[in-house]
Design a protein around this motif. Structure first.
Motif, PDB file in Angstrom:
ATOM      1  N   ALA A   1      -8.878   8.064  -3.098  1.00  0.00           N
ATOM      2  CA  ALA A   1      -8.097   8.936  -2.209  1.00  0.00           C
ATOM      3  C   ALA A   1      -7.508   8.124  -1.065  1.00  0.00           C
ATOM      4  O   ALA A   1      -8.142   7.205  -0.544  1.00  0.00           O
ATOM      5  CB  ALA A   1      -8.981  10.049  -1.657  1.00  0.00           C
TER       6      ALA A   1
ATOM      7  N   PRO B   1      -1.345   6.264  -6.303  1.00  0.00           N
ATOM      8  CA  PRO B   1      -1.899   6.648  -7.601  1.00  0.00           C
ATOM      9  C   PRO B   1      -1.876   5.499  -8.600  1.00  0.00           C
ATOM     10  O   PRO B   1      -0.974   4.674  -8.592  1.00  0.00           O
ATOM     11  CB  PRO B   1      -0.968   7.763  -8.077  1.00  0.00           C
ATOM     12  CG  PRO B   1      -0.298   8.267  -6.854  1.00  0.00           C
ATOM     13  CD  PRO B   1      -0.219   7.091  -5.920  1.00  0.00           C
TER      14      PRO B   1
ATOM     15  N   SER C   1      -8.936  10.875  -5.930  1.00  0.00           N
ATOM     16  CA  SER C   1      -7.845  11.782  -6.270  1.00  0.00           C
ATOM     17  C   SER C   1      -7.739  11.819  -7.784  1.00  0.00           C
ATOM     18  O   SER C   1      -8.035  10.830  -8.463  1.00  0.00           O
ATOM     19  CB  SER C   1      -6.522  11.302  -5.672  1.00  0.00           C
ATOM     20  OG  SER C   1      -6.572  11.376  -4.270  1.00  0.00           O
TER      21      SER C   1
END
Length: 72
Positions: A24, A28, A57
């Motif tokens: 997180a 990505p 994430s």
């Protein structure tokens, strides 16, 4: 803590898809951790790095999927 082991369970998969996990607060990852076929239910054990806040994430590449993440 720098990483976590998660048991990911995917259900109600609407389209063939891939799940990606990354720390997180960072960009990505472009590398999927696992793939699931449309209409399937499945589980996979993954090790993921965590962000500075201790979180990860999770991204889904296509369609809709319900994901449950259990810390092992």
């Amino acid at each position: 803590m720098t990483s976590v082991v998660l048991n990911l369970t995917a259900t109600c998969v609407s389209d063939d898809t891939a799940l990606t996990i990354w720390p997180a607060g960072s960009a990505p990852s472009s590398r999927p951790m696992t793939a699931f076929a449309a209409g399937s239910t499945g589980s996979v054990l993954v090790t993921a790095r965590v962000g500075a806040n201790g979180a990860v994430s999770l991204g889904n590449s296509h369609g809709v999927v319900q994901v449950r993440a259990d810390v092992v």
